[in-house]
Design a protein around this motif. Structure first.
Motif, PDB file in Angstrom:
ATOM      1  N   LEU A   1       0.674  -1.197   0.159  1.00 37.60           N
ATOM      2  CA  LEU A   1      -0.027  -0.011  -0.107  1.00 37.60           C
ATOM      3  C   LEU A   1       0.861   1.341  -0.044  1.00 37.60           C
ATOM      4  CD1 LEU A   1      -2.851   0.675  -0.037  1.00 37.60           C
ATOM      5  CD2 LEU A   1      -2.889   0.947   2.307  1.00 37.60           C
TER       6      LEU A   1
ATOM      7  N   TRP B   1      -4.373   2.452  -9.266  1.00 39.09           N
ATOM      8  CA  TRP B   1      -4.239   1.863  -7.914  1.00 39.09           C
ATOM      9  C   TRP B   1      -5.178   0.457  -7.748  1.00 39.09           C
ATOM     10  CZ3 TRP B   1      -7.797   1.529  -3.953  1.00 39.09           C
ATOM     11  CH2 TRP B   1      -8.678   2.829  -3.834  1.00 39.09           C
ATOM     12  N   ARG B   2      -6.389   0.979  -8.053  1.00 40.43           N
ATOM     13  CA  ARG B   2      -7.381  -0.205  -7.735  1.00 40.43           C
ATOM     14  C   ARG B   2      -7.114  -1.676  -8.319  1.00 40.43           C
ATOM     15  NH1 ARG B   2     -11.684   1.838  -5.278  1.00 40.43           N
ATOM     16  NH2 ARG B   2     -11.974   4.284  -5.711  1.00 40.43           N
TER      17      ARG B   2
ATOM     18  N   TYR C   1     -11.888   5.635   2.853  1.00 37.27           N
ATOM     19  CA  TYR C   1     -10.941   5.265   3.594  1.00 37.27           C
ATOM     20  C   TYR C   1     -11.213   4.362   4.618  1.00 37.27           C
ATOM     21  CZ  TYR C   1      -7.859   5.908   7.505  1.00 37.27           C
ATOM     22  OH  TYR C   1      -6.893   6.024   8.603  1.00 37.27           O
TER      23      TYR C   1
ATOM     24  N   LEU D   1      -3.258   7.560   5.944  1.00 39.41           N
ATOM     25  CA  LEU D   1      -2.860   6.359   5.315  1.00 39.41           C
ATOM     26  C   LEU D   1      -1.797   5.229   5.857  1.00 39.41           C
ATOM     27  CD1 LEU D   1      -2.749   7.995   1.729  1.00 39.41           C
ATOM     28  CD2 LEU D   1      -4.521   6.327   2.524  1.00 39.41           C
TER      29      LEU D   1
ATOM     30  N   GLU E   1      -7.393  10.920  -3.961  1.00 40.92           N
ATOM     31  CA  GLU E   1      -8.564  10.134  -4.381  1.00 40.92           C
ATOM     32  C   GLU E   1      -9.606   9.890  -3.176  1.00 40.92           C
ATOM     33  OE1 GLU E   1     -10.611   6.409  -6.714  1.00 40.92           O
ATOM     34  OE2 GLU E   1      -8.688   7.015  -7.318  1.00 40.92           O
ATOM     35  N   LEU E   2      -8.900   9.653  -1.895  1.00 37.92           N
ATOM     36  CA  LEU E   2      -9.724   9.290  -0.931  1.00 37.92           C
ATOM     37  C   LEU E   2      -9.915  10.555   0.121  1.00 37.92           C
ATOM     38  CD1 LEU E   2      -8.379   5.741   0.212  1.00 37.92           C
ATOM     39  CD2 LEU E   2     -10.573   6.463  -0.984  1.00 37.92           C
TER      40      LEU E   2
ATOM     41  N   LEU F   1     -10.995   0.927   3.340  1.00 35.85           N
ATOM     42  CA  LEU F   1      -9.705   0.351   3.188  1.00 35.85           C
ATOM     43  C   LEU F   1      -9.305   0.246   4.450  1.00 35.85           C
ATOM     44  CD1 LEU F   1      -7.409   0.053   1.015  1.00 35.85           C
ATOM     45  CD2 LEU F   1      -6.813   2.692   1.631  1.00 35.85           C
TER      46      LEU F   1
ATOM     47  N   LEU G   1      -3.778   7.292  -3.452  1.00 38.08           N
ATOM     48  CA  LEU G   1      -4.906   7.277  -2.343  1.00 38.08           C
ATOM     49  C   LEU G   1      -5.214   8.502  -1.542  1.00 38.08           C
ATOM     50  CD1 LEU G   1      -3.745   3.943  -0.772  1.00 38.08           C
ATOM     51  CD2 LEU G   1      -5.913   4.397  -2.385  1.00 38.08           C
ATOM     52  N   LYS G   2      -4.013   9.263  -1.184  1.00 34.57           N
ATOM     53  CA  LYS G   2      -4.178  10.589  -0.653  1.00 34.57           C
ATOM     54  C   LYS G   2      -5.390  11.551  -1.259  1.00 34.57           C
ATOM     55  CE  LYS G   2      -1.715  14.522   1.193  1.00 34.57           C
ATOM     56  NZ  LYS G   2      -2.669  15.520   0.515  1.00 34.57           N
TER      57      LYS G   2
END
Length: 177
Positions: A15, A149-150, A84, A33, A25-26, A87, A22-23
């Motif tokens: 990750l 990333w997905r 988030y 994270l 998008e989420l 996840l 991720l930062k």
């Protein structure tokens, strides 16, 4: 066993290379994270003692395969995370899957490897974990460059499910059933 240990360590660092994506998008901080990775590690650590009792009771094989499959399933689902919190929960559950490796691996190693080779077997096992840590960042970055990333997380999870299936098949073939 070494392939599973490689995967265990790979998942621990799968990750962080994705944090910049991720930062944004989420909509969370790097600290948030980092909490996901810390949750994975905490769950793995907390789970090791009860899993050790389970391994002593039913043996390492089923526990090990279940842990690998649980980690793989959680990474597949993490690839579909919409928030988030999803996840975080999935990575904590994956950490419980990760908790099986040392109790199960060492029980299997000690039952199958003679004293003359045990030290070398543990060394190979340990080295495979370090290789997993080493491989995770470049592999995840390559996957995220090719896809997103997905898909990177989903493919890492599929690899774990395939490993669990292969491990189960090899064990069944070796035991004649």
């Amino acid at each position: 066993l070494s392939a599973g240990h490689f995967y265990s360590h790979f998942c621990a660092l799968a990750l962080p290379p994705l944090f910049p994506l991720l930062k944004d998008e989420l909509g969370v901080s790097y600290a948030a994270l980092g909490t996901v990775v810390a949750g994975f590690a905490a769950a793995a650590g907390i789970g090791q003692i009860p899993v050790g009792f389970l391994v002593d009771r039913i043996g390492g094989r089923r526990v090990l395969i279940s842990g690998i499959a649980l980690m793989g399933a959680c990474l597949v689902l993490a690839g579909f995370s919409a928030s988030y919190w999803q996840l975080l929960v999935l990575y904590c559950i994956a950490g419980l899957g990760n908790s099986v490796f040392h109790p199960a691996d060492y029980a299997i190693l000690s039952a199958r490897i003679g004293g003359d080779f045990f030290g070398r077997a543990v060394s190979v096992h340990t080295f495979s974990g370090y290789l997993g840590w080493t491989a995770a960042p470049p592999v995840m970055l390559a996957l995220v460059t090719l896809y997103d990333w997905r898909w990177a997380l989903t493919m890492a999870g599929i690899a774990g499910l395939a490993l669990a299936l292969a491990r189960d098949l090899v064990d069944r073939l070796n035991s004649g059933g």
